[in-house]
Write a protein that holds these residues in place. Structure first.
Motif, PDB file in Angstrom:
ATOM      1  N   LEU A 256       0.819  -1.188   0.107  1.00 38.71           N
ATOM      2  CA  LEU A 256       0.036  -0.095  -0.148  1.00 38.71           C
ATOM      3  C   LEU A 256       0.886   1.214  -0.062  1.00 38.71           C
ATOM      4  N   ILE A 257       1.740   1.324   1.028  1.00 42.40           N
ATOM      5  CA  ILE A 257       2.667   2.412   1.070  1.00 42.40           C
ATOM      6  C   ILE A 257       3.763   2.592  -0.083  1.00 42.40           C
ATOM      7  N   SER A 258       4.190   1.412  -0.440  1.00 42.32           N
ATOM      8  CA  SER A 258       5.295   1.426  -1.381  1.00 42.32           C
ATOM      9  C   SER A 258       4.820   2.079  -2.880  1.00 42.32           C
ATOM     10  N   GLY A 259       3.391   2.093  -3.034  1.00 42.59           N
ATOM     11  CA  GLY A 259       2.865   2.952  -4.252  1.00 42.59           C
ATOM     12  C   GLY A 259       2.893   4.157  -4.067  1.00 42.59           C
ATOM     13  N   MET A 260       2.795   4.589  -2.585  1.00 38.96           N
ATOM     14  CA  MET A 260       2.694   6.084  -2.300  1.00 38.96           C
ATOM     15  C   MET A 260       4.127   6.645  -2.611  1.00 38.96           C
ATOM     16  N   VAL A 261       4.920   6.071  -2.048  1.00 33.14           N
ATOM     17  CA  VAL A 261       6.512   6.312  -2.044  1.00 33.14           C
ATOM     18  C   VAL A 261       6.829   6.689  -3.477  1.00 33.14           C
ATOM     19  N   ILE A 262       6.693   5.776  -4.179  1.00 36.98           N
ATOM     20  CA  ILE A 262       7.247   5.693  -5.569  1.00 36.98           C
ATOM     21  C   ILE A 262       6.264   7.072  -6.250  1.00 36.98           C
ATOM     22  N   GLY A 263       5.068   7.089  -6.174  1.00 40.67           N
ATOM     23  CA  GLY A 263       4.286   7.882  -6.663  1.00 40.67           C
ATOM     24  C   GLY A 263       4.737   9.511  -6.317  1.00 40.67           C
ATOM     25  N   SER A 264       5.150   9.432  -5.008  1.00 40.67           N
ATOM     26  CA  SER A 264       5.675  10.799  -4.430  1.00 40.67           C
ATOM     27  C   SER A 264       6.912  11.200  -5.307  1.00 40.67           C
ATOM     28  N   TRP A 265       7.873  10.242  -5.368  1.00 44.69           N
ATOM     29  CA  TRP A 265       9.038  10.337  -6.115  1.00 44.69           C
ATOM     30  C   TRP A 265       8.700  10.740  -7.418  1.00 44.69           C
ATOM     31  N   VAL A 266       7.990  10.171  -8.209  1.00 40.84           N
ATOM     32  CA  VAL A 266       7.597  10.565  -9.644  1.00 40.84           C
ATOM     33  C   VAL A 266       7.044  11.720  -9.832  1.00 40.84           C
ATOM     34  N   PRO A 314      -0.588  -1.333  -4.636  1.00 38.32           N
ATOM     35  CA  PRO A 314       0.342  -0.191  -5.030  1.00 38.32           C
ATOM     36  C   PRO A 314       0.047   0.778  -6.270  1.00 38.32           C
ATOM     37  N   VAL A 315      -0.571   0.004  -7.163  1.00 37.98           N
ATOM     38  CA  VAL A 315      -0.862   0.806  -8.571  1.00 37.98           C
ATOM     39  C   VAL A 315      -1.783   2.003  -7.947  1.00 37.98           C
TER      40      VAL A 315
END
Length: 413
Positions: A256-266, A314-315
């Motif tokens: 759940l949070i890995s998607g948030m972290v990657i999305g924030s980076w992008v 994650p998506v």
């Protein structure tokens, strides 16, 4: 601000933002033991979250305006001291009513840093740099909901559920020291508003009466609520629906949070390259697509469980993270002279929505994976419709304004 100071500033702001998620998510592994110790039902235990969220929401209306009048740093320091005291009270609680009372005080104080930190970003940075900084902060404290239940499970096995609250005391002490010794004041005296209760109330009311501000606040509430439904349902989903144990909450929170972290980076990487309105619209499309796939997978018994239940999440949160900085900055930019009030109104509505979700919606939908997937899809769909409406009716702003990208003509989408 030099590079070293910038990153120190960013880390402190992210740490302040992590206090809220840690205060919520570290509790989940302890629910079963607390219920057994006090003979409390699942619905009663769920109020440990909802009471905290409600008091957090109510006080969020005060933190921002106070920081506009008194400065950012004094309000954060006072809130952190109160948070430490409330966490000590939670650790010493002798029953559920006493715990709920101190949880309410925790909620009253925990929001000071999380809410004011958003206004501080806009105090210091502008344009694409503000979006990048907000994305970096979201990426860092986005780790908190993934780490918190894992940490809670480890502390639970070592020191019991009271040890979780003592750990929160330690977190509060660390943040108090960092803010006191290392954080600069970003809202100088010549920009402060008078400390007048009526004027502060009028500032909040003016933000709420603004149709575009109100719409953006509801949009952010639904965007956040679609994910928070899964977070607040974690004890029901992980233990009851997936049949896992008190140390297995990572199965839900890491994806759940890995998607948030990657999305924030992008989102940070795309700041200045893609307009804010395009980025938010792209995020909504991704979240909607993932939510629909999630519902479809939960329609069939063969894909109703691990790993299928987790795969779309994650998506889904990646799309939410793309839109988050844009929605936040667009709200702040509507009120350049009252950013604290604007942040308070947006946070109050988001937190009030989360309170309803944790106290009412999660217990009602937590009986079924399909019901949770359908509820999340409903929330993100309504949020997307509000965002589309905002783009269609929001007036154009002067070229060069920090939020100009969020108000381009809808036809360019």
């Amino acid at each position: 601000m030099d590079v070293g100071s910038h990153w120190l500033f960013l880390v402190i702001l992210a740490g302040l933002g992590m206090v809220g998620p840690f205060s919520i998510d570290t509790m989940f592994p302890a629910f079963a033991r607390m219920g057994a110790e006090w003979g409390a039902t699942e619905l009663a235990l769920q109020q440990i979250i909802s009471v905290y969220m409600l008091s957090f929401a109510v006080m969020s209306l005060v933190h921002g305006p106070l920081s506009d009048a008194l400065g950012r740093k004094p309000v954060i320091l006072a809130g952190t001291v109160l948070y430490i005291g409330a966490s000590v009270g939670c650790a010493l609680a002798t029953g559920l009513p006493m715990l709920l009372a101190f949880r309410a005080v925790q909620g009253l104080s925990a929001g000071a840093g999380a809410i004011i930190s958003r206004a501080m970003v806009r105090d210091v940075f502008s344009d694409a740099q503000a979006q990048r900084t907000m994305s970096h902060i979201a990426m860092i404290f986005g780790l908190a909901p993934a780490l918190a239940p894992v940490a809670g499970g480890l502390i639970l096995g070592w020191a019991g559920w009271r040890g979780i609250f003592w750990a929160l005391v330690g977190l509060g002490v660390v943040m108090l020291a960092l803010v006191f010794f290392l954080m600069p004041e970003t809202h100088p005296e010549d920009r402060r508003t008078p400390l007048n209760v009526r004027q502060l109330a009028n500032g909040l009311a003016s933000v709420w009466r603004h149709p575009h501000g109100r719409r953006l606040a509801f949009t952010a509430m639904l965007n956040n609520g679609a994910m928070f439904l899964y977070i607040s349902s974690a004890p029901l989903l992980v233990v009851n629906l997936l049949g896992l144990g008190e140390t297995d909450f990572w199965v839900l929170f890491v994806p759940l949070i890995s998607g948030m972290v990657i999305g924030s980076w992008v989102s940070g990487r795309l700041a200045g390259r893609l307009s804010g309105r395009r980025l938010a619209s792209l995020g909504y499309r991704i979240s909607l697509a993932a939510s629909i796939v999630n519902v479809v997978l939960n329609l069939f018994p063969a894909t109703r469980g691990l790993p299928w239940t987790i795969l779309p999440l994650p998506v889904f949160t990646f799309g939410i993270a793309l839109a988050f900085p844009v929605l936040t900055l667009a709200m702040l930019d509507l009120f350049p002279d009252a950013r604290g009030s604007a942040s308070s109104v947006q946070n109050f509505l988001a937190l009030f929505g989360n309170t309803l979700i944790s106290g009412l919606v999660a217990p009602l939908l937590g009986f079924s994976l399909l019901a949770l997937a359908g509820g999340s899809l409903t929330l993100i769909t309504i949020g997307w419709l509000l965002w589309r409406r905002h783009l269609a009716v929001a007036p154009e702003v002067p070229q060069g304004s920090p939020d100009a990208a969020a108000y381009e003509p809808l036809e360019d989408l």
